[in-house]
Design an enzyme around this catalytic site. Structure first.
Site, PDB file in Angstrom:
ATOM      1  N   GLY A 148       0.817  -1.214   0.000  1.00 16.70           N
ATOM      2  CA  GLY A 148       0.000   0.000   0.000  1.00 16.70           C
ATOM      3  C   GLY A 148       0.850   1.264   0.000  1.00 16.70           C
ATOM      4  O   GLY A 148       0.537   2.231  -0.695  1.00 16.70           O
ATOM      5  N   CYS A 159       2.118   2.556  12.810  1.00 15.84           N
ATOM      6  CA  CYS A 159       3.264   3.365  12.419  1.00 15.84           C
ATOM      7  C   CYS A 159       3.590   4.428  13.448  1.00 15.84           C
ATOM      8  O   CYS A 159       4.693   4.925  13.499  1.00 15.84           O
ATOM      9  CB  CYS A 159       2.981   4.038  11.081  1.00 15.84           C
ATOM     10  SG  CYS A 159       2.131   2.963   9.956  1.00 15.84           S
ATOM     11  N   GLN A 211      -7.690   0.240   3.700  1.00 15.63           N
ATOM     12  CA  GLN A 211      -8.561  -0.299   4.746  1.00 15.63           C
ATOM     13  C   GLN A 211      -9.937  -0.709   4.225  1.00 15.63           C
ATOM     14  O   GLN A 211     -10.577  -1.595   4.774  1.00 15.63           O
ATOM     15  CB  GLN A 211      -8.755   0.727   5.874  1.00 15.63           C
ATOM     16  CG  GLN A 211      -7.503   0.994   6.694  1.00 15.63           C
ATOM     17  CD  GLN A 211      -7.074  -0.181   7.555  1.00 15.63           C
ATOM     18  OE1 GLN A 211      -7.893  -1.017   7.943  1.00 15.63           O
ATOM     19  NE2 GLN A 211      -5.799  -0.256   7.873  1.00 15.63           N
TER      20      GLN A 211
HETATM   21  C1  LIG Z   1      -1.589  -0.245   6.080  1.00 25.16           C
HETATM   22  C2  LIG Z   1      -1.935   0.983   5.325  1.00 25.16           C
HETATM   23  C3  LIG Z   1      -1.089   1.490   4.316  1.00 25.16           C
HETATM   24  C4  LIG Z   1       0.249   0.864   4.017  1.00 25.16           C
HETATM   25  O1  LIG Z   1       0.144  -0.377   3.398  1.00 25.16           O
HETATM   26  P1  LIG Z   1       1.429  -1.364   3.398  1.00 25.16           P
HETATM   27  O2  LIG Z   1       1.027  -2.483   2.513  1.00 25.16           O
HETATM   28  O3  LIG Z   1       1.633  -1.777   4.821  1.00 25.16           O
HETATM   29  O4  LIG Z   1       2.573  -0.579   2.861  1.00 25.16           O
HETATM   30  C5  LIG Z   1      -1.491   2.609   3.623  1.00 25.16           C
HETATM   31  N1  LIG Z   1      -2.664   3.196   3.887  1.00 25.16           N
HETATM   32  C6  LIG Z   1      -3.501   2.752   4.839  1.00 25.16           C
HETATM   33  C7  LIG Z   1      -4.801   3.435   5.041  1.00 25.16           C
HETATM   34  C8  LIG Z   1      -3.176   1.629   5.589  1.00 25.16           C
HETATM   35  O5  LIG Z   1      -4.003   1.196   6.530  1.00 25.16           O
END
Ligand SMILES: *Cc1c(COP(=O)(O)O)cnc(C)c1O
Length: 393
Positions: free
Chosen positions: A72, A326, A180
């Site tokens: 993501g 994070c 999400q």
């Molecule tokens: C977890 C998350 C990300 C990051 O995704 P990763 O695959 O862990 O890099 C970005 N945006 C939101 C809203 C998230 O919950």
């Protein structure tokens, strides 16, 4: 009661057994590189194509509009940086919100350091962006609107369809971080007017380290990784075949089980919320009361520290979070809770619980009982609470 009650599904999820099973052959006997010509390789290519098609179908998109990434965060970075570069002749202004994930916020800060201008929209007390404020923020040099589909901390679902309409009326590309929301709420990129969308495998019971960026045909965007011709020359590198296969399987299951699964999660979640709010004094629910992700609950408890609560819940086998994974480790309160107007001292006492379909009603009751006990214990030790009690005698 199970040994572990995992209520941090917004941070990551367990891969489903069917997902792992689908992936396994591509580590060993089906190891071909999808770009090669022999039939061993073609098996890998077909598996990647099938996953791409399943994902496209889930969004009502076309397979050639799905670009696999390493998650993501990469999809968010790509959408912002590469569209900023592609459209910089038209203008250097980007609109986003104060409650985005750091993958969007920190990329915006990076773009600011490169001379782009970013407007960070406020949200109301439920975490919803104001559409009038959005309209007023649009300028002739606005080249991108990036607003998340649903917030990862408080679960609020944004008015995506209305945002899509506004973006379209002004001819501005609209990106949404749906990490999400994807798999939890139905998404139709055409009906919602979405031009770019980020998603991630490990948030919907797929593997970690795989995601995608949906890019509508006709949207100008530069390559993010330069090299080979993979992903229609826009994201080079040998495909993460196992990850892609697992992601495809996870999406198929998430979509076909969505209605039943989320209505079960919603029932558990509503029971949890109802009991916490009625039985734990000085508690509040953060996020929209109804327009929220089905498995998300986010609370604040006055006079306590979220971190202490988390540690004591852990001793009872309960995994929760104080906000986003994070930000844990830092003592700053969540930027999302501050954006919905909570003062620092209340934002510090937050607890996010995000469920999945394997949770039970019994677990919810155990969790509420544990929260009640721990919050009371922590308040016993809190000078702030002692002061409060004295003043209100
Ligand atoms: C977890 C998350 C990300 C990051 O995704 P990763 O695959 O862990 O890099 C970005 N945006 C939101 C809203 C998230 O919950």
């Amino acid at each position: 009661m199970k040994q572990l009650i995992y209520l941090d599904n917004a941070a990551t999820t367990a891969a489903r057994p069917e997902v792992v099973e689908a992936m396994l052959p591509y580590f060993s006997e089906k190891y071909g590189n999808p770009s090669s010509v022999y039939s061993l390789a073609q098996e890998s290519k077909e598996a990647v194509d099938a996953a791409r098609a399943a994902i496209a179908e889930a969004l009502h998109a076309k397979p050639e509009e799905i670009y696999f990434t390493a998650g993501g965060s990469e999809a968010d970075n790509w959408a912002l940086v590469a569209s900023a570069e592609a459209y910089e002749k038209k203008g250097r202004h980007i609109i986003t919100t104060k409650i985005e994930h750091h993958a969007v916020l920190h990329t915006c800060q990076y773009l600011e350091s490169r001379g782009f201008e970013v407007t960070y929209l406020d949200v109301d007390e439920n975490g919803v962006v104001d559409l009038e404020e959005l309209k007023q923020a649009i300028r002739p040099d606005t080249i991108l609107i990036s607003i998340m589909f649903a917030n990862n901390e408080i679960g609020t679902i944004e008015p995506v369809e209305e945002i899509g309409k506004i973006a379209k009326a002004h001819g501005i590309p609209f990106h949404t971080d749906a990490v999400q929301a994807f798999g939890q709420v139905p998404i139709d990129v055409d009906a919602l007017g979405i031009d770019m969308l980020s998603a991630s495998g490990h948030k919907l019971n797929g593997p970690k380290g795989i995601g995608f960026l949906y890019i509508r045909r006709g949207i100008k965007i530069k390559s993010f990784i330069h090299g080979g011709a993979q992903e229609r020359k826009r994201r080079a590198g040998t495909e993460n075949v196992t990850g892609i296969v697992g992601f495809g399987k996870a999406v198929e299951i998430a979509v076909s089980t969505m209605e039943e699964r989320t209505s079960y999660e919603r029932r558990l979640r509503d029971h949890l919320i109802q009991r916490v709010l009625s039985e734990v004094p000085h508690s509040r629910l953060n996020g929209h009361p109804s327009d929220r992700l089905p498995a998300n609950a986010n609370f604040c408890f006055r006079f306590i520290e979220g971190e202490s609560l988390l540690m004591m819940l852990d001793m009872k086998g309960i995994c929760g979070s104080s906000g986003s994974a994070c930000t844990s480790g830092s003592l700053d309160p969540s930027h999302v809770l501050l954006a919905i107007g909570l003062p620092h001292e209340i934002a510090h006492g937050s607890l996010r619980l995000t469920l999945n379909e394997s949770n039970t009603m019994e677990e919810m009751d155990y969790v509420v009982d544990s929260i009640k006990e721990i919050v009371a214990q922590l308040r016993e030790m809190s000078p702030l609470y002692a002061d409060f009690v004295k003043k209100n005698k």
